[in-house]
Motif scaffolding. Structure first.
Motif, PDB file in Angstrom:
ATOM      1  N   THR A   1     -22.992  60.560  -5.107  1.00 61.89           N
ATOM      2  CA  THR A   1     -22.383  59.225  -5.066  1.00 61.89           C
ATOM      3  C   THR A   1     -21.135  59.207  -4.185  1.00 61.89           C
ATOM      4  OG1 THR A   1     -21.096  59.726  -7.069  1.00 61.89           O
ATOM      5  CG2 THR A   1     -23.181  58.572  -7.390  1.00 61.89           C
TER       6      THR A   1
ATOM      7  N   ASP B   1     -25.017  55.272 -13.716  1.00 58.09           N
ATOM      8  CA  ASP B   1     -24.526  56.315 -12.804  1.00 58.09           C
ATOM      9  C   ASP B   1     -24.108  55.758 -11.448  1.00 58.09           C
ATOM     10  OD1 ASP B   1     -24.820  58.255 -14.723  1.00 58.09           O
ATOM     11  OD2 ASP B   1     -26.831  58.844 -14.079  1.00 58.09           O
ATOM     12  N   CYS B   2     -24.911  54.856 -10.872  1.00 58.69           N
ATOM     13  CA  CYS B   2     -24.537  54.313  -9.559  1.00 58.69           C
ATOM     14  C   CYS B   2     -25.421  53.133  -9.175  1.00 58.69           C
ATOM     15  CB  CYS B   2     -24.620  55.386  -8.478  1.00 58.69           C
ATOM     16  SG  CYS B   2     -26.243  56.124  -8.294  1.00 58.69           S
TER      17      CYS B   2
ATOM     18  N   LYS C   1     -19.944  53.584  -8.864  1.00 57.73           N
ATOM     19  CA  LYS C   1     -20.185  54.477  -7.728  1.00 57.73           C
ATOM     20  C   LYS C   1     -21.453  54.018  -6.993  1.00 57.73           C
ATOM     21  CE  LYS C   1     -16.893  57.460  -8.978  1.00 57.73           C
ATOM     22  NZ  LYS C   1     -16.318  56.628 -10.035  1.00 57.73           N
ATOM     23  N   TYR C   2     -21.575  54.462  -5.749  1.00 60.62           N
ATOM     24  CA  TYR C   2     -22.708  54.043  -4.916  1.00 60.62           C
ATOM     25  C   TYR C   2     -23.523  55.271  -4.529  1.00 60.62           C
ATOM     26  CZ  TYR C   2     -19.944  49.919  -5.070  1.00 60.62           C
ATOM     27  OH  TYR C   2     -19.225  48.849  -5.555  1.00 60.62           O
ATOM     28  N   TYR C   3     -24.833  55.092  -4.551  1.00 60.84           N
ATOM     29  CA  TYR C   3     -25.692  56.237  -4.271  1.00 60.84           C
ATOM     30  C   TYR C   3     -25.599  56.635  -2.799  1.00 60.84           C
ATOM     31  CZ  TYR C   3     -29.624  59.336  -3.952  1.00 60.84           C
ATOM     32  OH  TYR C   3     -30.390  60.446  -3.736  1.00 60.84           O
TER      33      TYR C   3
ATOM     34  N   GLU D   1     -27.444  51.283  -5.815  1.00 61.48           N
ATOM     35  CA  GLU D   1     -27.941  51.551  -4.458  1.00 61.48           C
ATOM     36  C   GLU D   1     -27.479  50.385  -3.595  1.00 61.48           C
ATOM     37  OE1 GLU D   1     -32.091  52.637  -4.364  1.00 61.48           O
ATOM     38  OE2 GLU D   1     -31.376  54.173  -2.979  1.00 61.48           O
TER      39      GLU D   1
ATOM     40  N   GLU E   1     -24.068  64.132 -10.202  1.00 63.11           N
ATOM     41  CA  GLU E   1     -23.575  62.756 -10.035  1.00 63.11           C
ATOM     42  C   GLU E   1     -22.482  62.717  -8.957  1.00 63.11           C
ATOM     43  OE1 GLU E   1     -22.290  61.433 -13.917  1.00 63.11           O
ATOM     44  OE2 GLU E   1     -24.329  61.497 -14.733  1.00 63.11           O
TER      45      GLU E   1
END
Ligand code: A3P
Ligand code: MG
Length: 389
Positions: free
Chosen positions: A183, A231-232, A63-65, A234, A179
């Motif tokens: 994201t 989690d992700c 995932k991406y922030y 950036e 989260e």
């Protein structure tokens, strides 16, 4: 097999006797001093686990922030899907990731180490000098001179989980919901889908879905390969140095009085630092919430800067204590887990009265290394036969 002589009344499978081993745990001040070297971790593989708990050696679940837009951490609680934790997963996915990494890297040094374990286990070790009354229990096997460590859920932990109140379950959801809220599924520079932003405010969370990495590092003279959930990222994954862009997402109670400040600095920041430092995740983004689960502010902490925030404060913690302690424990494990046999296990416990770690030889009980790891094979499915089957 080691020629070491044991004296005691437990006889190992190889006919040697094995005394219960003890590692006395001193007051935290005893571990002060210069830190053992901790090498910059290197990512050696990454993998994804989908909503059906199938494993893929790619980045599909990364995932991406994208900064949280909603504030309500309870929204979507009715859509919370929790992984079935009664299905013990041991080190299965990490072992598969290691086998996969060995097929991708030509330098065997990158994919061999003295220890293989989860980051969460190392976090517990680092925090033990300051979290004196949190029990843990580990299961250990040695194979081809690599020591594998998994966690054995303690009776105490199982009971706590069984008794988790409705409120505690909701609060656990808040962590995952943060989260979801923070994201998106594609790097934002490619454009953020308005519908996805709107959906994530109402969406639940599915804890089956994970993006994980395997990293290699060295603590003192102990080389380590650790598996960790990330989690992700950036922005897009930086293939040259992926760890540099990863972000750990956390929630924490808004700090409004000196007692809460002390708690945050003494316990929360210690865990935040240890968890991210161990795998070289440079940033921890914290959603501070009120008691109703509303995010009030979001703050970034540079992982390497966290120890400076607590330095010199009364009753605070020191990273050198954590690293020295963990290093000594790993040395002790390496000295005592001598049977190079994947079908033999040892148990290490930290529990009341919080004075020592104990190691016992547990023979063929709880064998956890997978047969496919020994055979150099991988699987998209968890489970499967263990070593010696
Ligand atoms: P917080 O991180 O906001 O506490 P992680 O942060 O390690 O990625 O874990 C995500 C969330 O899982 C946590 O959110 C928390 O809600 C839940 N969680 C993790 N470890 C837990 C534990 N030992 N007990 C209860 N909940 C836990
Ligand atoms: Mg997190």
């Amino acid at each position: 097999m080691s020629k070491r002589k044991f004296s005691g009344d437990h006889t190992t499978d190889k006919g040697e006797s094995f005394d219960r081993k003890i590692f006395p745990v001193a007051h935290s001040s005893r571990y002060h001093g210069s830190s053992p070297v901790y090498k910059q971790p290197i990512e050696i593989n990454s993998y994804s686990i989908d909503s059906d708990r199938r494993v893929w050696f790619d980045n599909r679940e990364l995932k991406y922030y994208y900064r949280a837009t909603g504030t309500d951490l309870s929204a979507g609680y009715d859509k919370f899907i929790q992984r079935d934790e009664s299905q013990l997963e041991h080190l299965d996915t990490l072992l598969d990731a290691l086998t996969d990494a060995r097929s991708k890297h030509t330098d065997p040094k990158l994919t061999t180490s003295q220890f293989v374990t989860w980051r969460g286990i190392m976090t517990k070790l680092l925090c033990t000098p300051y979290s004196r009354n949190e029990p843990w229990e580990l299961r250990v096997s040695r194979h081809k001179d690599t020591i594998f460590i998994e966690e054995q859920a303690t009776a105490d932990k199982k009971e706590k989980e069984r008794q988790a109140s409705v409120r505690q379950q909701l609060m656990c959801y808040w962590g995952y919901k943060f989260e979801t809220l923070s994201t998106v599924s594609k790097p934002p520079k490619d454009g953020v889908d308005d519908q996805e932003l709107a959906d994530r405010i109402l969406d639940g969370a599915d804890t089956n879905v994970q993006y994980c990495v395997a990293v290699k590092t060295t603590l003192g003279k102990n080389s380590l390969i650790m598996g960790a959930e990330v989690d992700c990222s950036e922005g897009a994954k930086c293939e040259k140095n992926p760890l540099s862009r990863y972000v750990e997402l956390k929630t924490s109670r808004l700090v409004q009085n000196p007692n809460q400040e002390r708690n945050f600095e003494r316990y929360k920041l210690l865990k935040f630092w240890a968890q991210s430092f161990l795998v070289g995740v440079p940033k921890v983004t914290v959603g501070f919430r009120d008691d109703d689960g509303q995010i009030v502010k979001v703050e970034d902490f540079a992982t390497l800067n966290i120890p400076r925030l607590v330095r010199g404060k009364s009753g605070s913690w020191d990273p050198s204590v954590c690293l020295n302690f963990a290093n000594q424990v790993l040395d002790w494990i390496a000295d005592n887990v001598v049977a190079n046999d994947p079908t033999l296990t040892y148990s290490i416990k930290w529990n009341q009265p919080w004075r020592e770690l104990t190691m016992e030889y547990t023979g063929h009980d709880h064998v956890f290394l997978t047969k496919r790891f020994l055979d150099g094979e991988t699987s998209h499915d968890l489970g499967g036969p263990r070593a010696g089957a």
